[in-house]
Design a protein around this motif. Structure first.
Motif, PDB file in Angstrom:
ATOM      1  N   ASP A  14       0.781  -1.036   0.048  1.00 26.96           N
ATOM      2  CA  ASP A  14      -0.022  -0.027   0.026  1.00 26.96           C
ATOM      3  C   ASP A  14       0.909   1.220  -0.154  1.00 26.96           C
ATOM      4  O   ASP A  14       1.633   1.530   1.001  1.00 26.96           O
ATOM      5  CB  ASP A  14      -0.911   0.059   1.086  1.00 26.96           C
ATOM      6  N   GLY A  16       0.004   4.349   0.802  1.00 22.47           N
ATOM      7  CA  GLY A  16      -0.501   5.013   1.714  1.00 22.47           C
ATOM      8  C   GLY A  16       0.018   4.551   3.038  1.00 22.47           C
ATOM      9  O   GLY A  16       0.497   3.472   3.551  1.00 22.47           O
ATOM     10  N   PRO A  19      -4.515   1.846   5.594  1.00 21.92           N
ATOM     11  CA  PRO A  19      -5.619   1.491   4.374  1.00 21.92           C
ATOM     12  C   PRO A  19      -6.668   2.681   4.202  1.00 21.92           C
ATOM     13  O   PRO A  19      -7.007   3.243   4.856  1.00 21.92           O
ATOM     14  CB  PRO A  19      -6.313   0.339   5.124  1.00 21.92           C
ATOM     15  N   GLY A  21      -6.775   4.218   0.966  1.00 19.37           N
ATOM     16  CA  GLY A  21      -6.588   4.707  -0.393  1.00 19.37           C
ATOM     17  C   GLY A  21      -6.953   6.268  -0.519  1.00 19.37           C
ATOM     18  O   GLY A  21      -6.906   6.909   0.664  1.00 19.37           O
ATOM     19  N   GLN A  22      -7.357   6.681  -1.539  1.00 23.69           N
ATOM     20  CA  GLN A  22      -7.703   8.081  -1.639  1.00 23.69           C
ATOM     21  C   GLN A  22      -9.159   8.394  -1.126  1.00 23.69           C
ATOM     22  O   GLN A  22      -9.333   9.513  -0.721  1.00 23.69           O
ATOM     23  CB  GLN A  22      -7.634   8.661  -3.310  1.00 23.69           C
ATOM     24  N   ARG A  25      -9.374   8.624   3.110  1.00 25.72           N
ATOM     25  CA  ARG A  25      -8.170   9.203   3.480  1.00 25.72           C
ATOM     26  C   ARG A  25      -8.365   9.718   4.870  1.00 25.72           C
ATOM     27  O   ARG A  25      -9.082  10.186   5.602  1.00 25.72           O
ATOM     28  CB  ARG A  25      -7.676  10.421   2.642  1.00 25.72           C
ATOM     29  N   HIS A  69       5.323   1.838  -2.228  1.00 27.65           N
ATOM     30  CA  HIS A  69       5.213   2.045  -3.691  1.00 27.65           C
ATOM     31  C   HIS A  69       5.798   1.120  -4.455  1.00 27.65           C
ATOM     32  O   HIS A  69       7.041   1.169  -4.762  1.00 27.65           O
ATOM     33  CB  HIS A  69       5.364   3.440  -3.766  1.00 27.65           C
ATOM     34  N   THR A 104      -4.130   0.137  -8.903  1.00 27.29           N
ATOM     35  CA  THR A 104      -3.496   1.393  -8.806  1.00 27.29           C
ATOM     36  C   THR A 104      -4.108   2.688  -8.855  1.00 27.29           C
ATOM     37  O   THR A 104      -3.490   3.988  -8.764  1.00 27.29           O
ATOM     38  CB  THR A 104      -2.145   1.530  -9.622  1.00 27.29           C
ATOM     39  N   GLY A 105      -5.520   2.840  -9.175  1.00 24.38           N
ATOM     40  CA  GLY A 105      -6.249   3.624  -8.941  1.00 24.38           C
ATOM     41  C   GLY A 105      -6.115   4.829 -10.216  1.00 24.38           C
ATOM     42  O   GLY A 105      -6.129   4.448 -11.212  1.00 24.38           O
ATOM     43  N   ALA A 305     -15.911   3.896  -6.081  1.00 24.18           N
ATOM     44  CA  ALA A 305     -15.230   2.930  -4.945  1.00 24.18           C
ATOM     45  C   ALA A 305     -16.200   1.690  -4.855  1.00 24.18           C
ATOM     46  O   ALA A 305     -15.761   0.641  -4.703  1.00 24.18           O
ATOM     47  CB  ALA A 305     -15.446   3.807  -3.663  1.00 24.18           C
TER      48      ALA A 305
END
Length: 465
Positions: A14, A16, A19, A21-22, A25, A69, A104-105, A305
């Protein structure tokens, strides 16, 4: 969680710190947020998943590596080796796996305009990240602009946190959804969500201006006002329709772009989405065109999402050799249909380049103005973004074209091409120097294969899937 429940050993790499993600946040612990859930949609469902993650982690079924990353994925004796750089306090990792699920968004798509480099002009998603992660507002009086339903969510969040939002400036129009009535009727939850956003605009007195765009930002040391102009159907500014709106910040974004560097670096096939972006070709089980590589979420096309969660569960079943439950397959079809309608409704018109002056920087990193790009196309014979890059340096800076790529391609008269690069993020030279000169010395991979020993302090694990 689905993969672990099905008996697979899972490593989560991850990027970030925590946990979520964007979308989920988290505020930094030092900020002492009393109710972080107030800034998020469906927080309870996320909290349940996070608790399950921690339980699997404690039981040894999941290895969760935050601040990691992945910068490259390479074939390794029938499996895969993933190399990841690490954040503060973490060691770089080398993970061996039988299967890889890429999630990977995406990143925001920005269309430049005069004044967009002024302090106070930020991405719409960036404004939301500032609020969720830092508990700060980008300004006290914020114009939200661009295209896509994210604008409504951002405007509502900013207003609820105390900002004044004089307008949401939408370049498209929500009446375009009428052409996709079937997809809308199949997704009543999305209609209810839209109604919630609309109610928030009414409650806070925010005006929604469709078929309009911010065509210039004004100010000295930072933004002081913006010019908002009405657009035709192709997003060309209509003369005589401009007006100024006073503000001290602009949150602007024209949708999202799937982040595909890792997948395209492996040769995964792509296709053009209805919104003009490039997405991965995926089969019914979320497989890419490269055996052993699956993908879920925005990489297969921007969808939100709920769709990402559904696709992730389907992919986990496929990797485990199990058929996906029919309810998941039906939900994906329903949500993907809505995503297609959303993409078509908010696709950028070709006429937006008319609001660029020759002196407007398009590539911020290398400070390449629109006039130089137009010169490369009109006088020097450039017919694609790559040639423009060679002639002007547009796209050669720190972001490597992630920010300016769509704009440069539009000025060059072509659709954006798949983003291919050998490294998906900056990598310290020391980590590159520590890599072996040939393929990893592992003789096997996956749950039963041996793994490489640590190299130069890098953590090495057998990730399973």
């Amino acid at each position: 969680m689905t993969a672990a429940n099905l008996g697979l050993r899972v490593t989560v790499l991850d990027a970030g710190e925590r946990p979520g993600g964007q979308f989920y946040r988290h505020p930094a612990p030092g900020l002492g947020a009393a109710r972080p859930e107030a800034l998020h949609h469906d927080w309870r469902a996320f909290a349940t998943r996070e608790a399950a993650l921690r339980a699997h982690e404690s039981a040894g079924r999941v290895a969760y590596l935050p601040f990691h990353h992945v910068w490259t994925v390479v074939p390794d004796a029938g499996g895969w080796t993933l190399h990841a750089v690490a954040g503060p306090g973490e060691e770089p990792a080398v993970v061996h796996a039988r299967a890889v699920l890429m999630a990977t968004g995406a990143h925001e798509r920005q269309l430049p305009f005069p004044g967009w480099t002024l302090p106070g002009v930020i991405g719409a998603g960036g404004a939301q990240a500032m609020l969720k992660g830092g508990l700060v507002l980008p300004g006290r009086r914020v114009v939200v602009a661009g295209s896509g339903p994210l604008l409504l969510a951002v405007a509502g969040s900013l207003a609820a946190a105390g900002a004044t939002v004089p307008a949401v400036v939408e370049a498209g129009t929500y009446t375009a959804y009428a052409a996709h009535a079937t997809a809308l009727l199949r997704n009543p939850g999305k209609l209810a969500e839209g109604a919630t956003y609309g109610g928030a605009l009414l409650r806070h007195g925010i005006r929604l201006r469709t078929r309009h765009a911010v065509t210039e930002a004004h100010g000295n040391d930072r933004v002081e006002a913006v010019t908002v102009t009405r657009l035709d159907r192709d997003w060309r500014p209509l003369p005589g329709t401009s007006r100024r709106i006073r503000c001290d910040a602009v949150a602007v974004g024209h949708g999202l772009v799937p982040q595909l560097e890792l997948a395209t670096g492996l040769g995964c096939a792509t296709h053009r989405s209805p919104d003009g972006t490039v997405a991965l070709d995926l089969d019914e089980e979320q497989r890419t065109s490269v055996p052993g590589i699956w993908s879920a979420g925005e990489t297969g096309g921007i969808g939100g999402a709920q769709l990402a969660l559904t696709e992730g569960e389907i992919a986990a079943h496929a990797i485990a050799g199990r058929p996906a439950p029919a309810v998941l397959v039906r939900r994906r079809a329903r949500l993907r249909a809505f995503a297609g309608a959303m993409a078509a409704a908010h696709r950028s018109g070709s006429g937006w380049t008319d609001w660029l002056r020759d002196g407007t920087d398009v590539c911020r990193c290398e400070e390449v103005p629109a006039g130089r790009i137009r010169e490369a196309v009109g006088e020097l014979g450039a017919r694609d973004a790559r040639t423009v890059k060679l002639l002007t340096r547009a796209g050669m800076g720190w972001c490597q074209g992630r920010m300016c790529g769509p704009a440069v391609a539009a000025l060059a008269g072509e659709e954006p091409a798949p983003d291919r690069r050998p490294l998906s993020c900056p990598v310290p030279l020391g980590q590159l120097a520590a890599l072996p000169p040939s393929t990893p010395e592992s003789t096997g991979s996956g749950p039963d294969g041996p793994s490489c020993g640590p190299r130069s302090g890098a953590r090495s694990t057998d990730g399973g899937s």
